[in-house]
Write an enzyme that holds these catalytic residues in place. Sequence first.
Site, mmCIF file in Angstrom:
data_model
loop_
_atom_site.group_PDB
_atom_site.id
_atom_site.type_symbol
_atom_site.label_atom_id
_atom_site.label_comp_id
_atom_site.label_asym_id
_atom_site.label_seq_id
_atom_site.Cartn_x
_atom_site.Cartn_y
_atom_site.Cartn_z
ATOM 1 N N MET A 141 0.797 -1.224 0.000
ATOM 2 C CA MET A 141 0.000 0.000 0.000
ATOM 3 C C MET A 141 0.831 1.277 0.000
ATOM 4 O O MET A 141 0.276 2.365 -0.142
ATOM 5 C CB MET A 141 -0.934 0.009 1.220
ATOM 6 C CG MET A 141 -2.220 -0.751 0.998
ATOM 7 S SD MET A 141 -3.138 -0.179 -0.450
ATOM 8 C CE MET A 141 -3.398 1.527 -0.017
ATOM 9 N N TYR A 142 2.131 1.194 0.158
ATOM 10 C CA TYR A 142 2.943 2.408 0.160
ATOM 11 C C TYR A 142 2.995 2.983 -1.255
ATOM 12 O O TYR A 142 3.461 2.320 -2.191
ATOM 13 C CB TYR A 142 4.356 2.123 0.667
ATOM 14 C CG TYR A 142 4.418 1.659 2.109
ATOM 15 C CD1 TYR A 142 3.360 1.855 2.994
ATOM 16 C CD2 TYR A 142 5.561 1.025 2.591
ATOM 17 C CE1 TYR A 142 3.432 1.440 4.315
ATOM 18 C CE2 TYR A 142 5.641 0.599 3.914
ATOM 19 C CZ TYR A 142 4.566 0.809 4.765
ATOM 20 O OH TYR A 142 4.654 0.384 6.071
#
Length: 340
Positions: A61-62
């Site tokens: 998700m980064y």
Amino acid sequence: MDYVNLGHSGLKVSQLCLGCMSYGDTSKGWHGDWVLGEDDSRPFIREAVEAGINFFDTANMYSLGASEEVIGQLLPEFTKRDEIVVATKAFLPWRQAPNAGGLSRKALIQAVDDSLTRLGMDYVDLFQIHRWDDTTPIEETMEALHDIVKAGKARYIGASSMFAWQFAKAQEVARANGWTRFIAMQNHVNLLYREEEREMLPLCADQGVGVIPWSPLARGRLARAWDETTVRSETDGFGKLLYRQQEDADRAIVEAVGAIAADRGVSRATVALAWHFTKGVTAPIIGATKPGHIGAALEAVTLDLTDEEVARLEAPYLPKAPVGVASTAPRDWSLTQVAG
């Protein structure tokens, strides 16, 4: 740089892990104001490798996956695959749709395949669940993780912030079924948030689980004077949520860090990171976005705080309600609710 075993496994990691949440794509995700693109990330990856750091942590998700793409591109420029330990995480939704997130068998297998594609790698060394999933039986999750390891897509598995009873339950489910167990816990530990010392850290010590804390500098609060601000401190909504309790006590801790740093002739970050090694931490996950960040972290590895200094740092602390520990269905998370 010294290398230590991660928990009771044979995996050797540096005593510092470079967190890669700050590297990715400025146009993607929830933290575009302070994330660095590929070209700006390159000097920090190079410096980390040259300093002997062999442990790199990211998550799917980064920057909505761009962090994995960036480190997948940059790491081969400076090191060999068999010399580094690459960790990533899954749980948070990558799209607002059924099964696009969480810890079901379907979601985890999709997530690890997608991460490997973005990283350009055949396997990750450490595949971690980013949070607990109330909507999926833990038996399903642990068997899926075991199958991912047996398929060669991950060498080891780890977990991130959750309650100690949840972590213990997951480990027992794996043990009872002969499945792969977690070797690492990536939790929220720093001088401003010490609630993990009550149950999680003793559990990990007893069970031989390595501890690799996220936000060891409390989103930078421990690395600067109390009233000093940065772009990240002004725009990091999650950070504001984490540290809005007991602010008077927190200020006193920050001032103690500053005083000891001045006495020792080192940076505040060095003192705050060195404290972790008095707690049996394996490798705090550091961030590096400015010159000097990695150097300060390296000094922390060899800075031995005295018992009196540790007492000064810890004395102002007041208990806090748990934060950063989610026990929420992925569909209830927004894409802005992303922690370490």
